[in-house]
Design a protein around this motif. Structure first.
Motif, PDB file in Angstrom:
ATOM      1  N   LEU A   4       0.821  -1.211   0.000  1.00  0.00           N
ATOM      2  CA  LEU A   4       0.000   0.000   0.000  1.00  0.00           C
ATOM      3  C   LEU A   4       0.854   1.260   0.000  1.00  0.00           C
ATOM      4  N   LEU A   5       1.928   1.260   0.767  1.00  0.00           N
ATOM      5  CA  LEU A   5       2.805   2.425   0.796  1.00  0.00           C
ATOM      6  C   LEU A   5       3.457   2.650  -0.566  1.00  0.00           C
ATOM      7  N   ARG A   6       3.939   1.565  -1.199  1.00  0.00           N
ATOM      8  CA  ARG A   6       4.569   1.712  -2.510  1.00  0.00           C
ATOM      9  C   ARG A   6       3.546   2.217  -3.538  1.00  0.00           C
ATOM     10  N   ALA A   7       2.318   1.729  -3.462  1.00  0.00           N
ATOM     11  CA  ALA A   7       1.293   2.189  -4.386  1.00  0.00           C
ATOM     12  C   ALA A   7       1.043   3.686  -4.214  1.00  0.00           C
ATOM     13  N   ALA A   8       0.984   4.129  -2.972  1.00  0.00           N
ATOM     14  CA  ALA A   8       0.767   5.553  -2.720  1.00  0.00           C
ATOM     15  C   ALA A   8       1.955   6.378  -3.199  1.00  0.00           C
ATOM     16  N   ALA A  53       2.109  -3.831 -23.417  1.00  0.00           N
ATOM     17  CA  ALA A  53       2.785  -5.088 -23.165  1.00  0.00           C
ATOM     18  C   ALA A  53       2.960  -5.361 -21.701  1.00  0.00           C
ATOM     19  N   GLY A  54       3.270  -4.354 -20.932  1.00  0.00           N
ATOM     20  CA  GLY A  54       3.498  -4.602 -19.524  1.00  0.00           C
ATOM     21  C   GLY A  54       2.376  -4.179 -18.636  1.00  0.00           C
ATOM     22  N   ALA A  55       1.419  -3.375 -19.138  1.00  0.00           N
ATOM     23  CA  ALA A  55       0.457  -2.789 -18.238  1.00  0.00           C
ATOM     24  C   ALA A  55      -0.930  -3.344 -18.387  1.00  0.00           C
ATOM     25  N   GLY A  56      -1.145  -4.400 -19.133  1.00  0.00           N
ATOM     26  CA  GLY A  56      -2.459  -4.982 -19.272  1.00  0.00           C
ATOM     27  C   GLY A  56      -3.373  -4.042 -20.032  1.00  0.00           C
ATOM     28  N   ASN A  57      -4.687  -4.130 -19.801  1.00  0.00           N
ATOM     29  CA  ASN A  57      -5.632  -3.327 -20.557  1.00  0.00           C
ATOM     30  C   ASN A  57      -5.718  -1.899 -20.070  1.00  0.00           C
ATOM     31  N   GLY A  90       4.778   1.573 -19.213  1.00  0.00           N
ATOM     32  CA  GLY A  90       3.763   1.013 -18.333  1.00  0.00           C
ATOM     33  C   GLY A  90       4.320   0.163 -17.211  1.00  0.00           C
ATOM     34  N   PHE A  91       5.610   0.289 -16.885  1.00  0.00           N
ATOM     35  CA  PHE A  91       6.184  -0.579 -15.857  1.00  0.00           C
ATOM     36  C   PHE A  91       5.586  -0.310 -14.488  1.00  0.00           C
ATOM     37  N   GLY A  92       5.259   0.959 -14.193  1.00  0.00           N
ATOM     38  CA  GLY A  92       4.732   1.277 -12.871  1.00  0.00           C
ATOM     39  C   GLY A  92       3.464   0.529 -12.571  1.00  0.00           C
ATOM     40  N   LEU A  93       2.515   0.556 -13.505  1.00  0.00           N
ATOM     41  CA  LEU A  93       1.260  -0.164 -13.296  1.00  0.00           C
ATOM     42  C   LEU A  93       1.487  -1.664 -13.261  1.00  0.00           C
ATOM     43  N   ARG A  94       2.333  -2.146 -14.146  1.00  0.00           N
ATOM     44  CA  ARG A  94       2.589  -3.586 -14.159  1.00  0.00           C
ATOM     45  C   ARG A  94       3.217  -4.064 -12.860  1.00  0.00           C
ATOM     46  N   SER A  95       4.240  -3.346 -12.392  1.00  0.00           N
ATOM     47  CA  SER A  95       4.899  -3.768 -11.157  1.00  0.00           C
ATOM     48  C   SER A  95       3.957  -3.677  -9.973  1.00  0.00           C
ATOM     49  N   LEU A  96       3.147  -2.624  -9.937  1.00  0.00           N
ATOM     50  CA  LEU A  96       2.205  -2.485  -8.838  1.00  0.00           C
ATOM     51  C   LEU A  96       1.136  -3.567  -8.897  1.00  0.00           C
ATOM     52  N   ARG A  97       0.677  -3.868 -10.112  1.00  0.00           N
ATOM     53  CA  ARG A  97      -0.327  -4.924 -10.252  1.00  0.00           C
ATOM     54  C   ARG A  97       0.249  -6.264  -9.789  1.00  0.00           C
ATOM     55  N   GLU A  98       1.493  -6.557 -10.152  1.00  0.00           N
ATOM     56  CA  GLU A  98       2.123  -7.795  -9.714  1.00  0.00           C
ATOM     57  C   GLU A  98       2.269  -7.835  -8.200  1.00  0.00           C
ATOM     58  N   ARG A  99       2.620  -6.709  -7.609  1.00  0.00           N
ATOM     59  CA  ARG A  99       2.773  -6.650  -6.156  1.00  0.00           C
ATOM     60  C   ARG A  99       1.431  -6.920  -5.467  1.00  0.00           C
ATOM     61  N   ALA A 101      -7.618   2.187  -7.632  1.00  0.00           N
ATOM     62  CA  ALA A 101      -8.318   1.486  -6.546  1.00  0.00           C
ATOM     63  C   ALA A 101      -7.643   0.145  -6.292  1.00  0.00           C
ATOM     64  N   ILE A 102      -7.244  -0.069  -5.044  1.00  0.00           N
ATOM     65  CA  ILE A 102      -6.540  -1.296  -4.652  1.00  0.00           C
ATOM     66  C   ILE A 102      -7.336  -1.985  -3.545  1.00  0.00           C
ATOM     67  N   ARG A 103      -7.487  -3.288  -3.674  1.00  0.00           N
ATOM     68  CA  ARG A 103      -8.158  -4.088  -2.647  1.00  0.00           C
ATOM     69  C   ARG A 103      -7.248  -5.253  -2.256  1.00  0.00           C
TER      70      ARG A 103
END
Length: 471
Positions: free
Chosen positions: A342-346, A395-399, A427-436, A457-459
């Motif tokens: 959560l902290l990294r996402a913020a 390629a890295g960030a999905g849809n 798109g690495f930021g979204l991809r890495s965050l999504r993987e996390r 939005a993160i759950r």
């Protein structure tokens, strides 16, 4: 070439003990039985040969040449022993010469010497029984049964000739026949046992190879996972910090150019503070520890300080950004991986808002729902069209991928991200965050549109540990 060449092959009891404990366990029982059979066969052949020589010398022969036949018996012993020893040494890896290529020739010589001895004295007739095993092992089954039948007939004829009776005695016929039948059944059982031992050895070898391949793939997966972890940490900490330092340095340069050393000094001080914070983060994730911002504090306090730092950093860059934290529900102690995620996402989201969104307000909403925790990051910036930008970095960030900053960057913001080394590229930021987030069995959604701002939005569920997000 020996009586039991297969016994000395790789995996047989004549070879070295298996180095792999798994192989030893798989084939221990079969090896022990085959070893006993091999030793019994060689010992039986030697004993019967010695008995024949002793009886020959004690009673003489029909041609009164006992020493000639005894010498021939020694030649048979030497041929038999040579073949057995060579086979054993080859199986043990002590010699490069492979005597198995000459197994049939060796069998012919041994059988021929036995036939000559049988002509000289019927006392050598019982050597036929260990020879039966040789034929069963080295010849095809039909050929072996034929030679065994001929050898049995030769034994019966020798016994009949030695007795001098006009009609062979029943024991002289039944004994060799019974012995031949017993030898055939035992030999076939031995062959089946040997094949089972070979199958066990091959299965153990295959299992060992599979285990080695699995260990190699697990090692490679671990290397890739660690590489991904470092990439995430560098992106979410050092890259964001360096981007802030670049912007602050430009702002300080502009202040000096306008003759405002006080403002320039404050921005340089903020640069030092940001650099010190990033140095602590770098040392922390290299050691695999949690974020320094979570030491001796709660996630709520860490997020509140992050909002304050974002406001100060934006102000130093000349932007009027107001950032606030809202907490819903009763704050609970979260697992360390959840707090880090959560902290990294913020951090990543607010850095993009500050640098690219041209937003006036940013709101971080942390909600505790008992079984899960959610975090929404909203800004009222320029937003963007995910469908239009997905092609550049999909390629890295999905849809929801974007080419530059995935939260609040579009048009000029995208160009600025590329120029300033902004938070994201491809798109690495979204991809890495999504993987996390997905490593913790959570979900991430991105909502944005041109001119309508952006919401991340993160759950994260709290009913199980999910994965390991190290920091």
């Amino acid at each position: 070439m020996s009586a039991t060449p297969a016994l000395h092959s790789s995996g047989g009891p004549g070879a070295h003990a298996p180095k792999d404990p798994l192989s030893a366990v798989e084939s221990a029982s079969s090896e022990a039985i085959l070893r006993v059979l091999r030793v019994t066969l060689h010992t039986g052949f030697a004993a019967l040969l010695v008995v024949g020589v002793v009886r020959l010398l004690a009673h003489g022969s029909r041609d009164s040449f006992p020493f000639l036949w005894a010498g021939l018996a020694l030649v048979l012993a030497a041929v038999y022993l040579t073949g057995t020893v060579l086979e054993h040494r080859h199986a043990a890896g002590r010699i490069r010469f492979n005597p198995r290529h000459y197994g049939l020739q060796w069998l012919v010589v041994v059988t021929a010497l036995w036939v000559l001895l049988l002509v000289g004295s019927a006392d050598f007739a019982w050597l036929a029984f260990p020879l039966f095993f040789l034929h069963l092992h080295l010849l095809p089954r039909r050929a072996a049964l034929l030679t065994i039948a001929l050898m049995t007939a030769a034994v019966i004829a020798s016994q009949w000739s030695a007795s001098g009776d006009p009609v062979p005695h029943a024991a002289a016929v039944v004994g060799p026949l019974f012995g031949a039948a017993f030898a055939v059944i035992t030999g076939l059982a031995y062959v089946a046992l040997y094949r089972e031992a070979e199958n066990q050895r091959q299965a153990a070898d295959e299992l060992r190879r599979t285990r080695q391949e699995l260990a190699a793939s697990q090692h490679e997966a671990g290397v890739l996972a660690e590489r991904e972890r470092l990439a995430r940490e560098i992106h979410d900490t050092l890259a964001q910090g360096l981007s802030s330092i670049v912007l602050l340095a430009r702002a300080a340069e502009q202040s000096l150019a306008h003759g405002d050393p006080v403002t320039a000094a404050s921005r340089v001080a903020l640069m030092q503070q940001t650099a010190a914070g990033n140095l602590a983060e770098a040392r922390s994730f290299v050691r695999g520890l949690s974020s320094p911002q979570l030491h001796d504090t709660t996630l709520v306090e860490a997020l509140r300080r992050l909002c304050e730092e974002t406001e100060r950093s934006a102000a130093a860059g000349g932007a009027a950004l107001r950032c606030r934290l809202e907490v819903d529900g009763e704050p609970a102690e979260l697992p360390q991986p959840h707090q880090v995620a959560l902290l990294r996402a913020a951090q990543a989201s607010l850095a993009n808002v500050r640098d690219h969104a041209n937003a006036g307000n940013a709101v971080v909403t942390l909600t505790f729902l008992g079984t899960e925790v959610t975090m929404d990051l909203y800004d009222d910036g320029v937003g963007f069209d995910p469908d239009l930008t997905a092609g550049a970095g999909a390629a890295g960030a999905g849809n929801s991928g974007t080419r530059a900053a995935w939260a609040g960057s579009a048009g000029a913001g995208t160009a600025r991200a590329g120029h300033d080394g902004g938070a994201d590229g491809g798109g690495f930021g979204l991809r890495s965050l999504r993987e996390r987030v997905e490593a913790l069995s959570g979900s991430l959604e991105l909502e944005t549109a041109p001119g309508e701002g952006t919401v991340v939005a993160i759950r994260l569920p709290l009913d199980h540990a999910g994965g390991d997000v190290r920091d």
